[in-house]
Design a protein around this motif. Structure first.
Motif, short mmCIF file in Angstrom:
data_model
loop_
_atom_site.label_atom_id
_atom_site.label_comp_id
_atom_site.label_asym_id
_atom_site.label_seq_id
_atom_site.Cartn_x
_atom_site.Cartn_y
_atom_site.Cartn_z
N ARG A 77 1.43 -1.21 0.00
CA ARG A 77 0.36 -0.22 -0.04
C ARG A 77 0.70 1.50 -0.21
O ARG A 77 0.74 3.14 -0.68
CB ARG A 77 -0.59 0.07 1.06
CG ARG A 77 -1.57 1.36 1.32
CD ARG A 77 -2.64 0.56 2.45
NE ARG A 77 -3.34 2.34 2.80
CZ ARG A 77 -3.37 2.84 3.36
NH1 ARG A 77 -1.82 3.09 4.15
NH2 ARG A 77 -4.69 3.72 3.59
N GLU A 81 1.05 4.13 -3.43
CA GLU A 81 1.21 5.65 -2.38
C GLU A 81 2.01 6.17 -3.12
O GLU A 81 1.97 7.47 -3.98
CB GLU A 81 0.18 5.98 -1.19
CG GLU A 81 -0.68 5.36 -0.93
CD GLU A 81 -1.27 5.46 0.71
OE1 GLU A 81 -0.17 5.89 1.86
OE2 GLU A 81 -2.29 5.18 1.50
N GLN A 84 1.63 6.29 -6.77
CA GLN A 84 0.83 7.55 -7.39
C GLN A 84 1.36 8.88 -7.13
O GLN A 84 1.10 9.64 -7.67
CB GLN A 84 -0.37 7.34 -6.89
CG GLN A 84 -1.21 8.01 -7.00
CD GLN A 84 -2.13 7.77 -8.14
OE1 GLN A 84 -1.47 6.78 -9.62
NE2 GLN A 84 -3.17 8.50 -9.11
#
Length: 261
Positions: A77, A81, A84
């Motif tokens: 995760r 992130e 991104q």
């Protein structure tokens, strides 16, 4: 020793398991299946199966599996992130690079923002400068580097009457260009909007993983339930719990594999 293992596992769940629990609840509310559900089933299966083994002093314990599952999910995760965030930062930098143009106003060239331009305006692009509008060449001839928009590896010749796109670069020519698309309607704007859209289109591997989970998660839960029911009838509830949890433990490596995909 077992008390310490249970306590340390609960600490991991409390401090790192929040996002996983939140994603799983969202999955339940939206009535869909996702990789978070498989992670949760695997982690809870390992935890409760291990607690049962500790309480009954029989069977093996797998508290470390819970920590591994939570850690892998958390790391994945965080990496997602961060990736991104880099994509969005690059998008903003690219937008800023192509947000100004030299506009012909009252007999002189003035630097203005692209969002003030309208179709029919005339702009100028110098050698080595970016083309910031979608338009048609009115004067000038030279090479334009279009690899970012078309994938063409070599610069192409553009002359009077040719179309040019925002997001390309003049290599050696001075161009005067008639604006054909207003701000927000350029091909570059459509690309940047797609890049910045939340929940964008998943990759091919992500799509494959999501399709696998649609049948894999119900299969794992169903087999675990049937196993527990069989051993409940054939032996005792302790055996039923241990064996049904064992099915979920077997699914843990599968959760990690699908998450990697």
């Amino acid at each position: 020793l077992h008390g310490g293992l249970i306590f340390s596992t609960l600490v991991v769940l409390i401090f790192l398991g929040g996002p996983l629990f939140g994603s799983t609840l969202a999955m339940v509310r939206e009535r869909r299946l996702s990789i978070e559900g498989l992670f949760m089933v695997s982690a809870l299966g390992a935890f409760f199966g291990s607690v049962l083994s500790s309480l009954t002093a029989s069977g093996a314990v797998y508290y470390e599996v819970v920590s591994i599952v939570i850690a892998i999910y958390t790391i994945g995760r965080m990496l997602g992130e961060r990736s991104q965030g880099r994509v969005l930062a690059e998008r903003d930098r690219l937008r800023e690079r192509f947000d100004r143009a030299e506009l012909w106003v009252a007999g002189d060239w003035q630097s203005v923002e692209v969002n003030t331009l309208s179709p029919g305006d005339r702009v100028r692009v110098a050698p080595g400068a970016p083309v910031t509008v979608d338009g048609r060449v009115l004067s000038g001839e030279g090479y334009v580097r279009e690899s970012a928009m078309t994938g063409e590896p070599l610069p192409v010749v553009r002359c009077v009457g040719d179309r040019v796109r925002a997001g390309t670069w003049s290599v050696d020519g001075v161009f005067e260009i008639e604006v054909l698309s207003a701000a927000g309607e350029r091909e570059l704007d459509a690309i940047l909007k797609t890049v910045g859209a939340p929940g964008g289109r998943p990759s091919e591997m992500q799509g494959l993983a999501n399709r696998l989970i649609q049948w894999f998660l119900p299969l794992v839960a169903g087999v675990s339930f049937i196993t527990g029911l069989y051993w409940l009838i054939a032996a005792s509830w302790v055996e039923a719990m241990l064996n049904s949890m064992a099915v979920l433990l077997v699914a843990c490596p599968c959760a990690l594999g699908l998450a990697t995909a």
